[in-house]
Design an enzyme around this catalytic site. Sequence first.
Site, short mmCIF file in Angstrom:
data_model
loop_
_atom_site.label_atom_id
_atom_site.label_comp_id
_atom_site.label_asym_id
_atom_site.label_seq_id
_atom_site.Cartn_x
_atom_site.Cartn_y
_atom_site.Cartn_z
N HIS A 63 0.89 -1.29 0.05
CA HIS A 63 -0.04 0.02 -0.08
C HIS A 63 0.93 1.44 0.08
O HIS A 63 1.83 1.08 0.60
CB HIS A 63 -0.73 -0.08 1.12
N GLY A 107 0.11 -5.06 1.56
CA GLY A 107 -1.11 -5.42 0.65
C GLY A 107 -0.84 -5.87 -0.67
O GLY A 107 -1.78 -6.78 -1.25
N TYR A 137 -5.36 -5.04 9.83
CA TYR A 137 -5.82 -5.47 8.45
C TYR A 137 -7.22 -5.90 8.82
O TYR A 137 -7.90 -6.30 9.44
CB TYR A 137 -4.99 -6.69 8.22
O1 YXS Z 1 12.91 8.32 0.21
P1 YXS Z 1 12.32 8.09 -1.21
O2 YXS Z 1 11.31 9.42 -1.19
O3 YXS Z 1 12.78 7.91 -2.38
O4 YXS Z 1 11.25 7.04 -0.92
C1 YXS Z 1 11.46 5.68 -0.66
C2 YXS Z 1 10.63 5.26 0.22
O5 YXS Z 1 10.16 5.95 1.19
C3 YXS Z 1 9.42 4.72 -0.75
N1 YXS Z 1 8.47 3.81 -0.18
C4 YXS Z 1 7.14 3.77 -0.32
N2 YXS Z 1 6.53 4.81 -0.16
C5 YXS Z 1 5.05 4.64 0.12
N3 YXS Z 1 4.46 3.49 0.32
C6 YXS Z 1 5.64 2.29 0.46
N4 YXS Z 1 4.73 1.28 0.69
C7 YXS Z 1 6.74 2.61 0.30
N5 YXS Z 1 7.92 1.64 0.27
C8 YXS Z 1 9.02 2.43 -0.21
O6 YXS Z 1 9.90 4.47 -2.10
C9 YXS Z 1 11.28 5.06 -2.08
C10 YXS Z 1 12.28 3.83 -2.16
O7 YXS Z 1 12.21 2.91 -1.00
P2 YXS Z 1 13.43 2.69 -0.22
O8 YXS Z 1 14.47 3.62 -0.33
O9 YXS Z 1 13.24 1.96 1.14
O10 YXS Z 1 14.22 1.26 -1.33
P3 YXS Z 1 14.67 0.16 -0.87
O11 YXS Z 1 14.86 -0.63 -1.88
O12 YXS Z 1 15.80 0.52 0.01
O13 YXS Z 1 13.77 -0.87 -0.02
C11 YXS Z 1 12.58 -1.37 -0.64
C12 YXS Z 1 11.49 -1.69 0.43
C13 YXS Z 1 10.18 -2.04 -0.10
C14 YXS Z 1 12.23 -2.92 1.31
C15 YXS Z 1 11.38 -0.56 1.36
O14 YXS Z 1 11.03 0.49 0.86
C16 YXS Z 1 10.35 -0.88 2.59
O15 YXS Z 1 10.38 -1.41 3.39
N6 YXS Z 1 9.23 -0.38 2.22
C17 YXS Z 1 8.01 -0.60 2.88
C18 YXS Z 1 7.42 -2.02 2.85
C19 YXS Z 1 6.18 -2.08 3.70
O16 YXS Z 1 6.40 -2.19 4.84
N7 YXS Z 1 4.77 -2.08 2.84
C20 YXS Z 1 3.57 -2.23 3.66
C21 YXS Z 1 2.69 -0.79 3.32
S1 YXS Z 1 1.50 -0.96 4.37
C22 YXS Z 1 0.42 -2.15 3.35
O17 YXS Z 1 0.77 -2.61 2.60
C23 YXS Z 1 -0.72 -2.68 4.29
C24 YXS Z 1 -1.66 -1.49 4.84
S2 YXS Z 1 -0.30 -3.50 5.52
O18 YXS Z 1 1.14 -3.03 6.29
O19 YXS Z 1 -1.37 -3.75 6.46
O20 YXS Z 1 0.06 -4.87 4.93
#
Ligand code: YXS
Length: 258
Positions: A63, A107, A137
């Site tokens: 998400h 998500g 969730y």
């Molecule tokens: O700093 P900038 O501006 O370049 O932005 C970074 C991150 O902040 C952004 N970004 C996201 N922005 C919005 N929503 C996200 N889910 C998201 N994930 C990342 O993208 C830019 C690059 O991310 P960065 O620098 O961390 O890249 P990386 O290659 O080091 O790491 C990639 C990830 C995906 C491992 C890391 O970004 C990460 O852990 N992201 C969050 C993954 C996560 O927890 N997603 C759950 C979202 S909430 C959801 O889906 C449901 C509601 S739930 O949680 O209930 O399941």
Amino acid sequence: MAVVITEVNGSIGTITLDRPKVNALSSELIEEIIAALTMMKEQNLRVVILRAKKGVKVFSAGHEISELPTNGRDPLTYNDPLRHLVRTVQLHPCPVIAMIEGTVWGGACELVMSCDLIVAADDSTLAITPAKLGVPYNLSGILNMMKVADMPVIKEMLFTARPISARRLMESGVFNHVVPREHLEGFTHELAMQIVETSPLVLRILKEELRVLASAHPITPEAYERIQSLRREVYDSEDYQEGIHAFIEKRRPEFHGR
Ligand code: YXS
């Protein structure tokens, strides 16, 4: 700016996620995926492949976190974009194959697990992250994942919020196939071609029968959430305020249906 690439090759449609921000599922990206599915439905395509660009490190970061409400509103109600996308995939009249490489988060795991088949590269992972982000969730989302992963596996994924390897997900029956990344496209296309050769009418019915049976609960979580969403329309309305204030002020209410 387009954040999805669509291709049609005979009876096979391919939807490629192409949002620069690690394919985080923003409402814009979700709208484009739904539009692509609608187009493919109108063209009576027989299989859809949902994928990211070749060689990605992240299939989807889940998400779009900046779109999660912080004003106390339920972040995953019936009409939220991610809920709409998951239902659209589940109701799509032909099989949708998730072709995964890289890491899948939050998500996006439910999206992938709501597809009909999953073919994954051997270095891909799934991480279901509500516990990490403090997100409650929603019921139908949890049920969608329970339909695919056995309870011990889904509990570990939810309780740890840690990435689970493709090998373990294959052993657990979550993934249909795990192949080396370099074979992923060829293998998935071959699987799609096998499906194309079957009766599309029968597949449409089988997919809907399986969806209905898999959700056959005394009250489906989706039904519960839909009612919750209707109730919210009421308790967030001017009429709601008017009804309460008129009672307190001992006057007849004037309702306007909004
Ligand atoms: O700093 P900038 O501006 O370049 O932005 C970074 C991150 O902040 C952004 N970004 C996201 N922005 C919005 N929503 C996200 N889910 C998201 N994930 C990342 O993208 C830019 C690059 O991310 P960065 O620098 O961390 O890249 P990386 O290659 O080091 O790491 C990639 C990830 C995906 C491992 C890391 O970004 C990460 O852990 N992201 C969050 C993954 C996560 O927890 N997603 C759950 C979202 S909430 C959801 O889906 C449901 C509601 S739930 O949680 O209930 O399941």
